[in-house]
Scaffold this motif. Structure first.
Motif, PDB file in Angstrom:
ATOM      1  N   THR A   1      -9.240 -35.498  22.106  1.00 16.89           N
ATOM      2  CA  THR A   1     -10.591 -36.062  22.031  1.00 16.89           C
ATOM      3  C   THR A   1     -11.161 -35.877  20.627  1.00 16.89           C
ATOM      4  N   GLU A   2     -11.093 -34.652  20.108  1.00 16.38           N
ATOM      5  CA  GLU A   2     -11.609 -34.368  18.772  1.00 16.38           C
ATOM      6  C   GLU A   2     -10.505 -34.273  17.726  1.00 16.38           C
ATOM      7  N   ARG A   3      -9.361 -33.718  18.128  1.00 15.96           N
ATOM      8  CA  ARG A   3      -8.256 -33.517  17.182  1.00 15.96           C
ATOM      9  C   ARG A   3      -6.929 -33.881  17.834  1.00 15.96           C
ATOM     10  N   HIS A   4      -5.978 -34.315  17.015  1.00 18.07           N
ATOM     11  CA  HIS A   4      -4.650 -34.603  17.527  1.00 18.07           C
ATOM     12  C   HIS A   4      -3.956 -33.307  17.939  1.00 18.07           C
ATOM     13  N   ALA A   5      -3.098 -33.408  18.950  1.00 18.46           N
ATOM     14  CA  ALA A   5      -2.415 -32.223  19.478  1.00 18.46           C
ATOM     15  C   ALA A   5      -1.607 -31.497  18.409  1.00 18.46           C
ATOM     16  N   SER A   6      -1.106 -32.214  17.395  1.00 18.35           N
ATOM     17  CA  SER A   6      -0.278 -31.573  16.366  1.00 18.35           C
ATOM     18  C   SER A   6      -1.033 -30.475  15.633  1.00 18.35           C
ATOM     19  N   TYR A   7      -2.331 -30.679  15.384  1.00 18.36           N
ATOM     20  CA  TYR A   7      -3.121 -29.676  14.672  1.00 18.36           C
ATOM     21  C   TYR A   7      -3.331 -28.437  15.533  1.00 18.36           C
ATOM     22  N   ILE A   8      -3.622 -28.656  16.807  1.00 15.47           N
ATOM     23  CA  ILE A   8      -3.898 -27.529  17.707  1.00 15.47           C
ATOM     24  C   ILE A   8      -2.620 -26.757  18.001  1.00 15.47           C
TER      25      ILE A   8
ATOM     26  N   GLU B   1       4.987 -34.792  18.280  1.00 14.91           N
ATOM     27  CA  GLU B   1       4.662 -33.495  17.687  1.00 14.91           C
ATOM     28  C   GLU B   1       5.304 -32.346  18.442  1.00 14.91           C
ATOM     29  N   THR B   2       5.712 -32.599  19.680  1.00 17.21           N
ATOM     30  CA  THR B   2       6.336 -31.553  20.480  1.00 17.21           C
ATOM     31  C   THR B   2       7.248 -32.177  21.505  1.00 17.21           C
ATOM     32  N   VAL B   3       8.288 -31.445  21.916  1.00 21.18           N
ATOM     33  CA  VAL B   3       9.083 -31.829  23.078  1.00 21.18           C
ATOM     34  C   VAL B   3       9.018 -30.681  24.074  1.00 21.18           C
ATOM     35  N   THR B   4       9.303 -30.971  25.329  1.00 26.74           N
ATOM     36  CA  THR B   4       9.130 -29.962  26.368  1.00 26.74           C
ATOM     37  C   THR B   4      10.388 -29.779  27.197  1.00 26.74           C
ATOM     38  N   ARG B   5      10.495 -28.613  27.802  1.00 33.48           N
ATOM     39  CA  ARG B   5      11.533 -28.302  28.780  1.00 33.48           C
ATOM     40  C   ARG B   5      10.898 -27.440  29.879  1.00 33.48           C
ATOM     41  N   ALA B   6      11.564 -27.361  31.035  1.00 35.59           N
ATOM     42  CA  ALA B   6      11.081 -26.523  32.131  1.00 35.59           C
ATOM     43  C   ALA B   6      12.285 -25.912  32.846  1.00 35.59           C
ATOM     44  N   PRO B   7      12.279 -24.606  33.109  1.00 40.06           N
ATOM     45  CA  PRO B   7      13.427 -23.977  33.777  1.00 40.06           C
ATOM     46  C   PRO B   7      13.481 -24.348  35.248  1.00 40.06           C
ATOM     47  N   GLU B   8      14.705 -24.508  35.774  1.00 44.04           N
ATOM     48  CA  GLU B   8      14.846 -24.871  37.180  1.00 44.04           C
ATOM     49  C   GLU B   8      14.693 -23.662  38.103  1.00 44.04           C
ATOM     50  N   HIS B   9      14.687 -22.458  37.528  1.00 46.19           N
ATOM     51  CA  HIS B   9      14.395 -21.251  38.309  1.00 46.19           C
ATOM     52  C   HIS B   9      13.780 -20.217  37.374  1.00 46.19           C
ATOM     53  N   ASP B  10      13.231 -19.146  37.927  1.00 45.05           N
ATOM     54  CA  ASP B  10      12.665 -18.083  37.101  1.00 45.05           C
ATOM     55  C   ASP B  10      13.695 -17.651  36.058  1.00 45.05           C
ATOM     56  N   TYR B  11      13.234 -17.494  34.806  1.00 47.76           N
ATOM     57  CA  TYR B  11      14.159 -17.261  33.705  1.00 47.76           C
ATOM     58  C   TYR B  11      13.717 -16.030  32.918  1.00 47.76           C
ATOM     59  N   THR B  12      14.610 -15.053  32.828  1.00 43.97           N
ATOM     60  CA  THR B  12      14.337 -13.867  32.023  1.00 43.97           C
ATOM     61  C   THR B  12      14.806 -14.127  30.593  1.00 43.97           C
TER      62      THR B  12
ATOM     63  N   ILE C   1       8.396 -27.083  22.522  1.00 41.60           N
ATOM     64  CA  ILE C   1       9.104 -26.892  21.258  1.00 41.60           C
ATOM     65  C   ILE C   1       8.256 -27.591  20.206  1.00 41.60           C
ATOM     66  N   PRO C   2       7.533 -26.845  19.359  1.00 42.11           N
ATOM     67  CA  PRO C   2       6.518 -27.449  18.472  1.00 42.11           C
ATOM     68  C   PRO C   2       7.119 -28.064  17.212  1.00 42.11           C
TER      69      PRO C   2
ATOM     70  N   VAL D   1      -3.958 -40.631  20.678  1.00 49.22           N
ATOM     71  CA  VAL D   1      -2.643 -41.270  20.763  1.00 49.22           C
ATOM     72  C   VAL D   1      -1.605 -40.162  20.672  1.00 49.22           C
ATOM     73  N   PHE D   2      -0.695 -40.071  21.664  1.00 50.63           N
ATOM     74  CA  PHE D   2       0.153 -38.884  21.701  1.00 50.63           C
ATOM     75  C   PHE D   2       1.261 -38.885  20.658  1.00 50.63           C
ATOM     76  N   VAL D   3       1.627 -40.056  20.102  1.00 50.15           N
ATOM     77  CA  VAL D   3       2.519 -40.048  18.944  1.00 50.15           C
ATOM     78  C   VAL D   3       1.660 -39.877  17.698  1.00 50.15           C
ATOM     79  N   LEU D   4       2.294 -39.569  16.567  1.00 51.46           N
ATOM     80  CA  LEU D   4       1.534 -39.444  15.324  1.00 51.46           C
ATOM     81  C   LEU D   4       1.217 -40.829  14.790  1.00 51.46           C
ATOM     82  N   SER D   5      -0.053 -41.162  14.756  1.00 51.95           N
ATOM     83  CA  SER D   5      -0.481 -42.480  14.293  1.00 51.95           C
ATOM     84  C   SER D   5      -1.715 -42.293  13.419  1.00 51.95           C
ATOM     85  N   PRO D   6      -1.753 -42.916  12.232  1.00 52.92           N
ATOM     86  CA  PRO D   6      -2.893 -42.712  11.328  1.00 52.92           C
ATOM     87  C   PRO D   6      -4.190 -43.216  11.932  1.00 52.92           C
ATOM     88  N   ASP D   7      -5.277 -42.504  11.632  1.00 52.73           N
ATOM     89  CA  ASP D   7      -6.570 -42.847  12.245  1.00 52.73           C
ATOM     90  C   ASP D   7      -7.276 -43.979  11.511  1.00 52.73           C
ATOM     91  N   SER D   8      -6.663 -44.499  10.458  1.00 48.53           N
ATOM     92  CA  SER D   8      -7.245 -45.638   9.752  1.00 48.53           C
ATOM     93  C   SER D   8      -6.116 -46.520   9.259  1.00 48.53           C
TER      94      SER D   8
END
Length: 507
Positions: free
Chosen positions: A52-59, A379-390, A406-407, A491-498
């Protein structure tokens, strides 16, 4: 009076329940003695202002730097009220993406093809469904298949050059490049001449842009699905907008029916998918590479793959070209060296621009790699474990299904790996320099078995477009060219604001 008392009691109970739920969520990681950060905001967790205020990459970069400053290899944070983990250390990232891929094979994203057909993409599918589809689609993205599509891409690039030649002077390049990649994907994925370079009001552009908008309503639905599936794996909601689904499903269905009715054959992505749909294989004997009993493809599966191919190729390639031209305009010495290297490579090939020249010009590779370093498509990719992971070497447990980020943008802008990270410097990708860096700190297309399957095509259309433009035009900044690009927050991909206004001079 009794009704009022009852209503107030219910409201108090509801507010109390909500408060306890949020408090439990905000103490989720600290209660588990898991590395985490303080200073959460009500309902936003650690990501206030995202989309809303900032792109996810900055946060994401701020969270990454906080964990790294403390020496953490990973850490827990809250994505609104959803507990998530951020991977910091490259070795831990390698463990997730490669070593323990059998545990982290899913992205943790929404996918329910039954109620949301266009969500059933290779990008989002999980488990066995993903593995089977990946087996089917992998042969469609070999260098041999790319060479078959090369002439089509080159033809569209020539139309791009003709369009720019009639609009020299100050030009806004962001829109022009989006129209180029839309035309490429339209013809290579659908076999349809979109002609958005001549007709910028195309429905392809309209609906393609709409998908990338991060509307608040969409974010709420995604959060509800992620939370609901912690309670019941059957909980689901339709995420894709109805008009987007209608447009793409109808387009694919009509195109497929026309091709099959008229026995139309083309060197494009849709033709390859139709071979899989109707025979289960791309060539004789290929069934040995696909699980027995798992051949063929439904119309909905086919439509979903064409849909994601269109989205991935249209937006990410156009923004990469846009960012690259911006940097080349700001660095005329790099632009001139690149132009000389391109001309030399073409001359050495007898004056002909071929697939091998496009993909093998060394300095062009460095320039594009540095563009993708500074401006990765995701800006990031994600993964999720199929079971509890130590986590290896620790007592910390990541619960089943927890989203792990993965940032990529943060890693690409880490001064430890890329000194003076805001400086555009293709020399970072000189082989001896690149080989000295740790692995898994440069991942513009992800890494491991779920690396982007279409990266060859994306790189091909990006490089063909850049070569075409640089051989005909010189680009330089204007008064409207910003010193630094800011990204559109919604916009969830990196896209210039102007717009990217550049001075375009014919050579």
């Amino acid at each position: 009076m009794e009704l009022l008392t009852l209503t107030l009691s219910l409201l108090v109970a509801l507010a109390t329940g909500l408060y306890l739920f949020v408090r439990n969520r905000y103490n989720y990681w600290s209660n588990r003695q898991f590395p985490t950060l303080p200073n959460q905001k009500l309902l936003f967790g650690h990501v206030k202002g995202v989309n809303t205020e900032r792109h996810a990459s900055y946060i994401t970069s701020e969270i990454y730097r906080e964990f790294k400053k403390r020496g953490d290899a990973f850490g827990g944070f809250n994505l609104f009220v959803i507990p998530a983990v951020m991977a910091i250390d490259p070795e831990f990232i390698k463990t997730i993406l490669v070593k323990d891929f059998h545990i982290f094979h899913d992205r943790g994203l929404f996918s329910d093809p039954e109620i949301d057909p266009l969500s059933g993409t290779l990008f989002a599918l999980q488990g066995k469904a993903w593995k089977i589809l990946r087996q089917k689609l992998t042969p469609t993205f070999t260098s041999g298949k790319m060479k078959q599509m090369f002439a089509t891409v080159l033809e569209v690039a020539e139309r791009l050059g003709q369009h720019v030649a009639t609009h020299t002077g100050q030009m806004e390049m962001k829109d022009v490049l989006a129209r180029y990649t839309t035309d490429v994907i339209g013809t290579c994925a659908f076999g349809i001449e979109c002609n958005t370079l001549r007709n910028p009001d195309s429905d392809f552009l309209k609906y393609g842009n709409k998908v990338f908008e991060q509307k608040v309503s969409t974010m709420i639905k995604v959060i509800l699905v992620l939370m609901g599936r912690k309670i019941s794996s059957k909980f689901t909601l339709k995420i894709t907008d109805a008009d987007v689904e209608t447009f793409f499903m109808n387009l694919v269905r009509e195109t497929v029916e026309y091709r099959e009715r008229n026995n139309v054959k083309r060197n494009d992505f849709l033709n390859l998918l139709l071979q899989i749909k109707n025979t289960g294989k791309l060539w004789e004997g290929e069934e040995d590479h696909i699980d027995k009993g798992e051949v063929g493809m439904t119309m909905n599966e086919l439509a979903a793959q064409v849909f994601i191919f269109f989205l991935a190729g249209f937006e990410t390639s156009s923004t990469t070209m846009n960012f690259c031209l911006y940097e080349l305009a700001k660095h005329p010495d790099i632009q001139e060296r690149l132009r000389r290297d391109i001309e030399r490579a073409v001359e050495e090939n007898g004056g002909e621009l071929t697939y091998d020249v496009v993909m093998g010009t060394e300095y062009l590779n460095w320039v594009v790699d540095e563009t993708l370093r500074k401006y990765p498509p995701l800006e990031t990719v994600t993964r999720a474990p199929e079971h509890d992971y130590t986590v290896p070497g620790t007592a910390h447990v990541i619960p089943k299904g927890t989203m792990i980020q993965i940032p990529i943008y943060a890693l690409h802008h880490d001064a430890q790996y890329y000194p003076d990270p805001e400086r555009f410097d293709p020399e970072r990708f000189r082989p001896e320099v690149a080989n000295a860096r740790p692995a898994y700190v440069y991942m513009p297309f992800g890494e491991g078995p779920r690396i982007c399957i279409g990266l060859r095509f994306g790189m091909m259309q990006t490089k063909v477009g850049l070569i075409t433009l640089l051989r005909q035009f010189r680009f330089s900044p204007t008064e409207q060219t910003p010193d630094r690009i800011r990204f559109m927050p919604n916009v969830f991909v990196l896209s210039p604001d102007s717009g990217n206004y550049l001075e375009v001079e014919q050579l």
